[in-house]
Structures are given as structure tokens and as C-alpha cells.
Design an enzyme around this catalytic site. Structure first.
Site: not given
Length: 289
Positions: A63, A214-215, A217-218
């Protein structure tokens, strides 16, 4: 008692940690490449996380590269006795910021030593072997050779626990036949639930599952449902998505990342959330698999 204690704890390798940790990826520049926009804010965010009771930080020397580990050391060294730093190997960054595989024996050994040096540690508590494949559909292939390298480093005392990341269920099962696996770190969220059976399998054996993105590809329709539920509960969509994960299975550990102290507080506040049954039912209905 820390507010995080309300979310409970779970075993991570040979330690026990609170179920909400902190992901350091966003402390670097865009796409986890280059320096942070605000170095002092990044350092302050790390210190605020520890002050709030976080005892599990997820990082990697790729990173930045090197940026997040250098920030963690500057902000937190000497580290609290209960802090578990988890890192990843198996990748390297190109000069253009690209993500490239780095899984040869020499590359893995070098990555472990780079993490040790930049974090200022003699032993890494947990190292995840990260398969550099498509994050939505990892490809099959044996993980025996890279895990053998990491296991040798464990026997040398440079690593205490080993996990695997971005792996298929078959690769996880192969890894578990070869060595003791501390955790699995894969993509899993409300809309992407391909690991449902794997999570249950790991939970039955007391092994942690750490979801990332957690969010991600919606669809627009799924996002609209999530936004509506969040508004009804007086929460943010991220808080609802994290709360759903936390309630979904007891072996799920969260590592939400942010470079903002305000967002950090929102993420950690999820420890006190209990989603009502009707909200869970609606959220369960937006999966795509």
C-alpha cells in the site's frame, strides 16, 4: 469498557480481537498509491482508532507502496501490547500504480522482511497470502508452494500466524489441509455472497472471515434499497452494510478503512447497532450471489 466491546470479540490466529478493526489501505493516496493527501490527518486517524479501542489493523507494505506501514510505525510505535497488526504479501506495485503478482519464494521472503523493517517488528503477528487474481472471480490453482514459503518463515519465528486472501473455496480447503490457517480475507458484502457456505464452514471451526469491499459492486437498484433502509434507520449506507456483515455470522471481522476521523467514528459506532428483523429481511433480498 470500550464502545467496541458491544460488538464482541473473535479469535484471530492465536489472539482474540474486537470484531471491528481498521483497514489502513485508504491512508495512502488514490488506489492505495503514493502519499496521503494529508499526512497529519492520516497519523491522527490511526491514533484516534487506537484511542477508540481498535486492536486489529490491516495493512500491507504494497500500500503506497510502503506508505501505510511507515505511517503506522510513526503514529503508533511502540505499539500497544494488545494491538494485532495484520499484513499481506503476494503483490508488488508497478511504477504506474498497477497491482502485479509477487509470489515467488524470493519475493515472499523479501516482502516479509520489508514489512518487518518498516513496521519496526521482529515478528509479524499474521501474514495473509494474497492471490493477485480477479477480485470478483478468483481463478483456481494450487497454493502449496507460496504457503510452504510462509510456513518456513513461521518456523523461523518471523511470522506467528498465516491467512489467505482472495482465494476460492477449493484453495482455502487446500490451504487448510497444508497448514493451520488463521483467517480468510475475501470479497463479501450484501450484494456479493458467493462465500456463504465457506463462511459457515469456517465458523464451525472457529476461523475468522474478513470481508473486504463492503459497498463494492452494487447495482443502482441495490444501492437505492440500501439508501432507503439507511435513511429509515437514521444511519449511513456504510453503517448499515457493516452492521449487516457483523450480524451475518459471528466469525466475520470488519476492517473498514478511512482517512477521516469523522468517518472512523461512524464506522466504529456500528458496534452498537442492531438491525431490526424487517431491515435484515430486506437486505437479505438484494443479493446477486
Amino acid at each position: 469498557m470500550s464502545a467496541l466491546d458491544t460488538a464482541g470479540t473473535y479469535r484471530l490466529g492465536d489472539r482474540t480481537v474486537r470484531r471491528i478493526g481498521y483497514g489502513a489501505m485508504q491512508l495512502a493516496g488514490p488506489n492505495a498509491f503514493g502519499p496521503p493527501r494529508d499526512r497529519s490527518a492520516a497519523l491522527g486517524g490511526l491514533r484516534a482508532a487506537i484511542a477508540s479501542g481498535v486492536d486489529h489493523i490491516d495493512t500491507s507494505d504494497y500500500y503506497g507502496p510502503h506508505i501505510t506501514n511507515e505511517l503506522i510505525r510513526e503514529a503508533l510505535h511502540p505499539y500497544p501490547a494488545d494491538l494485532m497488526l495484520v499484513t499481506k504479501v503476494g503483490a508488488k506495485r508497478g511504477v504506474d500504480g498497477s497491482w502485479n503478482p509477487a509470489a515467488s519464494a524470493d519475493e515472499l521472503r523479501g516482502a516479509v522482511h520489508h514489512n518487518l523493517r518498516r513496521l519496526g517488528l521482529e515478528t509479524l503477528e499474521l501474514v495473509n497470502f494474497r492471490l493477485m487474481l480477479d477480485e470478483s472471480l478468483p481463478a483456481e490453482g494450487s497454493v502449496e508452494e507460496p504457503l510452504a514459503v510462509l510456513d518456513a518463515l513461521r518456523q523461523e519465528g518471523l511470522i506467528r500466524n498465516i491467512g489467505i486472501s482472495n482465494a476460492t473455496p477449493a484453495q482455502v480447503r487446500e490451504a487448510r489441509r497444508l497448514i493451520e490457517i488463521a483467517c480468510v480475507q475475501n470479497k463479501f458484502n450484501l450484494a456479493h455472497r458467493g462465500d456463504e457456505a465457506l463462511i459457515a464452514e469456517l465458523a464451525a471451526d472457529g476461523i475468522a472471515y474478513v470481508p473486504f469491499y463492503p459497498l463494492s459492486g452494487f447495482s443502482d437498484q441495490q444501492t437505492a434499497v440500501l439508501d432507503e433502509i439507511a435513511a429509515g434507520l437514521g444511519a449511513t449506507p456504510m453503517q448499515v452494510a457493516l452492521a449487516w456483515l457483523l450480524q451475518h455470522s459471528p466469525n466475520i471481522l470488519l476492517i473498514p478503512g478511512t482517512s477521516s476521523i469523522a468517518h472512523l467514528k461512524q464506522n466504529l459506532a456500528v458496534a452498537g447497532f442492531v438491525l431490526p428483523a424487517e431491515a435484515v429481511a430486506l437486505l437479505d433480498g438484494i443479493a446477486t450471489g
